[in-house]
Enzyme design. Structure first.
Site, PDB file in Angstrom:
ATOM      1  N   LYS A  50       0.836  -1.204   0.000  1.00 23.79           N
ATOM      2  CA  LYS A  50       0.000   0.000   0.000  1.00 23.79           C
ATOM      3  C   LYS A  50       0.866   1.248   0.000  1.00 23.79           C
ATOM      4  CE  LYS A  50      -3.706  -2.162   2.652  1.00 23.79           C
ATOM      5  NZ  LYS A  50      -4.362  -2.235   3.964  1.00 23.79           N
ATOM      6  N   ARG A  99     -13.805  -8.332   8.940  1.00 25.35           N
ATOM      7  CA  ARG A  99     -15.025  -7.650   8.517  1.00 25.35           C
ATOM      8  C   ARG A  99     -15.964  -8.581   7.773  1.00 25.35           C
ATOM      9  NH1 ARG A  99     -12.070  -3.326   5.212  1.00 25.35           N
ATOM     10  NH2 ARG A  99     -10.835  -5.216   5.002  1.00 25.35           N
ATOM     11  N   SER A 137     -10.161   1.670   4.960  1.00 27.27           N
ATOM     12  CA  SER A 137      -9.388   2.916   4.919  1.00 27.27           C
ATOM     13  C   SER A 137      -9.316   3.441   3.498  1.00 27.27           C
ATOM     14  CB  SER A 137      -7.984   2.674   5.478  1.00 27.27           C
ATOM     15  OG  SER A 137      -8.087   2.351   6.841  1.00 27.27           O
TER      16      SER A 137
HETATM   17  N1  COA Z   1     -12.938  -1.498  10.666  1.00 27.61           N
HETATM   18  C1  COA Z   1     -12.718  -0.865   9.518  1.00 27.61           C
HETATM   19  N2  COA Z   1     -11.748  -1.212   8.651  1.00 27.61           N
HETATM   20  C2  COA Z   1     -10.991  -2.254   9.002  1.00 27.61           C
HETATM   21  C3  COA Z   1     -11.169  -2.955  10.177  1.00 27.61           C
HETATM   22  C4  COA Z   1     -12.205  -2.547  11.036  1.00 27.61           C
HETATM   23  N3  COA Z   1     -12.461  -3.164  12.165  1.00 27.61           N
HETATM   24  N4  COA Z   1     -10.257  -3.940  10.231  1.00 27.61           N
HETATM   25  C5  COA Z   1      -9.536  -3.848   9.128  1.00 27.61           C
HETATM   26  N5  COA Z   1      -9.978  -2.830   8.379  1.00 27.61           N
HETATM   27  C6  COA Z   1      -9.494  -2.452   7.057  1.00 27.61           C
HETATM   28  C7  COA Z   1      -8.442  -1.429   7.078  1.00 27.61           C
HETATM   29  O1  COA Z   1      -8.997  -0.149   7.060  1.00 27.61           O
HETATM   30  C8  COA Z   1      -7.690  -1.751   5.812  1.00 27.61           C
HETATM   31  O2  COA Z   1      -8.307  -1.149   4.713  1.00 27.61           O
HETATM   32  P1  COA Z   1      -7.478  -0.789   3.397  1.00 27.61           P
HETATM   33  O3  COA Z   1      -7.009  -2.087   2.836  1.00 27.61           O
HETATM   34  O4  COA Z   1      -8.472  -0.093   2.551  1.00 27.61           O
HETATM   35  O5  COA Z   1      -6.310   0.071   3.808  1.00 27.61           O
HETATM   36  C9  COA Z   1      -7.810  -3.250   5.707  1.00 27.61           C
HETATM   37  O6  COA Z   1      -8.901  -3.586   6.493  1.00 27.61           O
HETATM   38  C10 COA Z   1      -6.637  -4.021   6.264  1.00 27.61           C
HETATM   39  O7  COA Z   1      -5.758  -3.149   6.877  1.00 27.61           O
HETATM   40  P2  COA Z   1      -4.913  -3.401   8.164  1.00 27.61           P
HETATM   41  O8  COA Z   1      -5.703  -4.105   9.198  1.00 27.61           O
HETATM   42  O9  COA Z   1      -4.308  -2.124   8.553  1.00 27.61           O
HETATM   43  O10 COA Z   1      -3.886  -4.425   7.640  1.00 27.61           O
HETATM   44  P3  COA Z   1      -2.767  -4.218   6.592  1.00 27.61           P
HETATM   45  O11 COA Z   1      -2.845  -5.431   5.775  1.00 27.61           O
HETATM   46  O12 COA Z   1      -2.806  -2.923   5.881  1.00 27.61           O
HETATM   47  O13 COA Z   1      -1.469  -4.181   7.481  1.00 27.61           O
HETATM   48  C11 COA Z   1       0.095  -5.092   9.061  1.00 27.61           C
HETATM   49  C12 COA Z   1      -1.253  -5.166   8.429  1.00 27.61           C
HETATM   50  C13 COA Z   1       0.698  -3.708   9.108  1.00 27.61           C
HETATM   51  C14 COA Z   1      -0.113  -5.596  10.444  1.00 27.61           C
HETATM   52  C15 COA Z   1       0.971  -6.066   8.265  1.00 27.61           C
HETATM   53  O14 COA Z   1       1.117  -5.646   6.939  1.00 27.61           O
HETATM   54  C16 COA Z   1       2.308  -6.220   8.934  1.00 27.61           C
HETATM   55  O15 COA Z   1       2.439  -6.962   9.885  1.00 27.61           O
HETATM   56  N6  COA Z   1       3.337  -5.503   8.408  1.00 27.61           N
HETATM   57  C17 COA Z   1       4.702  -5.579   8.916  1.00 27.61           C
HETATM   58  C18 COA Z   1       5.551  -6.491   8.017  1.00 27.61           C
HETATM   59  C19 COA Z   1       5.177  -7.909   8.284  1.00 27.61           C
HETATM   60  O16 COA Z   1       5.481  -8.484   9.317  1.00 27.61           O
HETATM   61  N7  COA Z   1       4.480  -8.512   7.310  1.00 27.61           N
HETATM   62  C20 COA Z   1       3.923  -9.831   7.466  1.00 27.61           C
HETATM   63  C21 COA Z   1       4.866 -10.922   7.106  1.00 27.61           C
HETATM   64  S1  COA Z   1       5.657 -10.702   5.539  1.00 27.61           S
END
Ligand code: COA
Length: 167
Positions: A50, A99, A137
């Site tokens: 992202k 979700r 988001s």
């Molecule tokens: N209400 C509303 N929206 C929600 C939600 C809730 N309860 N729960 C999740 N979401 C949405 C978020 O808004 C987000 O939307 P988007 O995709 O439009 O941005 C989506 O669900 C998922 O986002 P998020 O929960 O922030 O997860 P992510 O996949 O963006 O990031 C990390 C997750 C940061 C924890 C993950 O990428 C990470 O651990 N990164 C570090 C590197 C790592 O260890 N990677 C894994 C092994 S390689």
């Protein structure tokens, strides 16, 4: 075990995400998780698939302000892998919000992969409240770009930052 020992045995968990921006859906998960956990660390990480809207420092400031009155919530940012961050805090429970069924595959893969990297890590899934299950988001970012009213989805400090970013 003495009664007092139980007191010190606080249940802690990490609630990680990119929170870009944080929404009422995330806030709802964080607040409800405190029915189960004594303390949570909201951990702002990178999803390299992202393109960030807000810098991590900005997201840290936004979420810190939102939970300023709640001593059970700590807000931190991390670089690199979630498992390394978990090791650095010595907290091995991770909360994630679900979700819809469509979240399941990704979350299943992420939790299995993380546990393979760090066997002590366990993921704890909470169903998002029905009020927020359709929010993401990205949708909020898109609606904001097109001057939509997103005040039902994000708290006032985040709304102000989003509005300031409109062209
Ligand atoms: N209400 C509303 N929206 C929600 C939600 C809730 N309860 N729960 C999740 N979401 C949405 C978020 O808004 C987000 O939307 P988007 O995709 O439009 O941005 C989506 O669900 C998922 O986002 P998020 O929960 O922030 O997860 P992510 O996949 O963006 O990031 C990390 C997750 C940061 C924890 C993950 O990428 C990470 O651990 N990164 C570090 C590197 C790592 O260890 N990677 C894994 C092994 S390689």
């Amino acid at each position: 075990m003495e009664k007092n020992d139980l007191k010190n045995d606080l249940k802690r968990a990490i609630y990680p995400g990119s929170f870009d921006p944080v929404t009422y859906g995330h806030i709802d998960i964080a607040q409800r998780s405190l029915k189960i956990f004594d303390e949570i660390v909201i951990a702002i990480g990178d999803n390299r698939n992202k393109k960030p809207l807000f810098t991590k420092e900005r997201r840290l400031a936004q979420i810190t302000e939102i939970f300023a009155d709640n001593p059970a919530v700590r807000v931190m940012a991390f670089d690199g892998l979630l498992v390394d961050f978990a090791r650095s805090l010595n907290i091995f429970t991770v909360i994630r919000g679900l979700r819809a069924v469509s979240d399941f595959d990704y979350e299943f893969q992420l939790s299995c992969f993380n546990r393979r990297l760090e066997p002590r890590l366990e993921s704890f899934f909470m169903m998002t409240s029905e009020k927020y299950f359709y929010i993401s988001s990205n949708m909020i970012r898109l609606a904001n770009d097109m001057n939509g009213d997103i005040s039902d989805f994000v708290p006032p400090n985040v709304l102000a930052d989003l509005r300031a970013m409109r062209q």
